[in-house]
Design an enzyme around this catalytic site. Structure first.
Site: not given
Lengths: 280, 280
Positions: A30, A37, A183-185
């Site tokens: 997304m 990613h 890790m995350s948006s």
């Protein structure tokens, strides 16, 4: 790297590649791309002839309109970030993905009301449906998902198996900050102070793992321990803490491999994390 | 004609055929094959390099256990009947189609509770799910469905479009007995007397068509007329009579092309039929 916007163009490219017997690695995202990613993309690069990354902020998997609205979007930055590793960046429009007469949805088992499903009604139907569409368009040999979203990985794997879809679903280890934070948006939405306290999530999972390795086999005891660690985080609100089998089934006794999962809010940001504990 | 029983074997054959750029025509059946199926198969034969027919009595699309049990099965006879026209006869086992951990279902719009869906709860989810599986295994260029099961044709078409599946869904004209009775595997369950009276179903549809062609534009009037014709059938019990758009939407005024649909029981046998009325 070619940027493809039309569904039909993407489908034509993949069809041609398949006729050439090329293997295709695919990563559905997304956007708001980060090192997590990148680790999926690099694995896809290593294992396939071509790599397709999609960026589509899927409205059907957000149960909260506010969350959808504030989800970070910067396709320019995303494009530059992954360009060295990617052959095709697929960025379909919402109108092409969901025309006005769109009517189909895919439900996978009881996940709709369990763990993430309980707190995000409709999330898994929306996610499974869009992942199906993207896989059908891109026809990947291998599809890569981060294990940070463990339930998503399980739901997609089950869907692909049950519906006889022609792709191999591969789960990739969670990438963490040096602090241990997954890790995350969404991490960019945390204040500096919140980022610091969020590191305690992974610490709590690690401590729970040690507990199990020290022969605590009662999942309720482990859950209570995790909860007692997590309530120490300032401004936090726990949604769930769970000890499950690798298939996300409930268990009364920890005897084989299990996964420890947690979801909570830190201030206004919702975070999830998990670790797998192998019990040899 | 080769008989294929294993899902994996069928998938391998279709994969090889696709790499050879062969076109594949596919017909999903539940066996008890008749002239209606043959017309689909012959059309597939004309339009494709190879033809695959599947026979699988799908338990998930029966809402009535008794109906499932008495559904006619004779794979030997079916095989001989279609052999001259078919390359692969795919007859998977229930265990391979639905292993014990099977969990996925596909819902297409509001069809679950409309027309057939109202009287056969779960039918369309079960049908859509198995058709998805069969299409994913056989990867046909073109998939043929009889228009006798009009709602099935609409549901499959919508699913294939919404989920970006790579096949063209083709509806094929209903084949009828000389008497006008639509061919159906269930017709063999009718007594001679019931077969005779069942011919009045098509007659009622034809008379309703004439009514429309004589400028009756109120769908309720047409429905009432059809009902008044069908109640004349001895031992019959009407389930529904409907005038709908070609997309099966309700309408208040007949102005463009429409479809007239009926479902009823004659004795213990449930029959459906429909005709399309083109309004030029």
């Amino acid at each position: 790297m070619k940027v493809i916007k039309r569904v039909e163009s993407m489908a034509k490219i993949t069809k041609d590649r398949i006729l050439k017997n090329n293997t295709i690695g695919f990563i559905a995202t997304m956007g708001a791309l980060h090192e997590g990613h990148l680790s999926l993309i690099q694995k896809a690069r290593d294992e396939n002839d071509i790599v397709i990354v999609s960026i589509f902020v899927n409205p059907k998997q957000f149960s909260n309109a506010q969350d959808l609205k504030k989800y970070p979007r910067d396709s320019q930055k995303d494009g530059s970030f992954v360009e060295p590793f990617v052959d095709y960046l697929f960025v379909p429009t919402e109108q092409e993905m969901y025309p006005s007469d769109f009517h189909t949805s895919i439900a996978v088992g009881d996940h709709a009301h369990d763990l993430e499903g309980e707190f995000r009604p409709g999330h898994f139907e929306g996610m499974a449906t869009v992942v199906h569409k993207l896989i059908a368009i891109c026809q990947p040999t291998r599809t890569y998902f981060g294990l940070k979203d463990y339930q998503q990985f399980i739901v997609v794997s089950q869907m692909v198996k049950d519906l006889n879809m022609k792709t191999k679903v591969i789960g990739v280890q969670t990438v963490r900050e040096a602090s241990g934070l997954a890790m995350s948006s969404r991490n960019t939405q945390l204040s500096r102070e919140e980022q610091a306290t969020s590191t305690l999530i992974y610490a709590a999972l690690q401590k729970a793992k040690e507990l199990i390795q020290n022969n605590i086999h009662n999942p309720r005891v482990v859950e209570q321990f995790m909860t007692s660690e997590l309530v120490k985080l300032p401004k936090s609100k726990i949604e769930y803490v769970a000890v499950r089998t690798l298939k996300l089934e409930k268990t009364q006794h920890i005897e084989s491999d299990i996964v420890l999962l947690v979801a909570l809010h830190i201030g206004k940001v919702r975070l999830i994390d998990n670790i797998i504990v192998y019990n040899k």
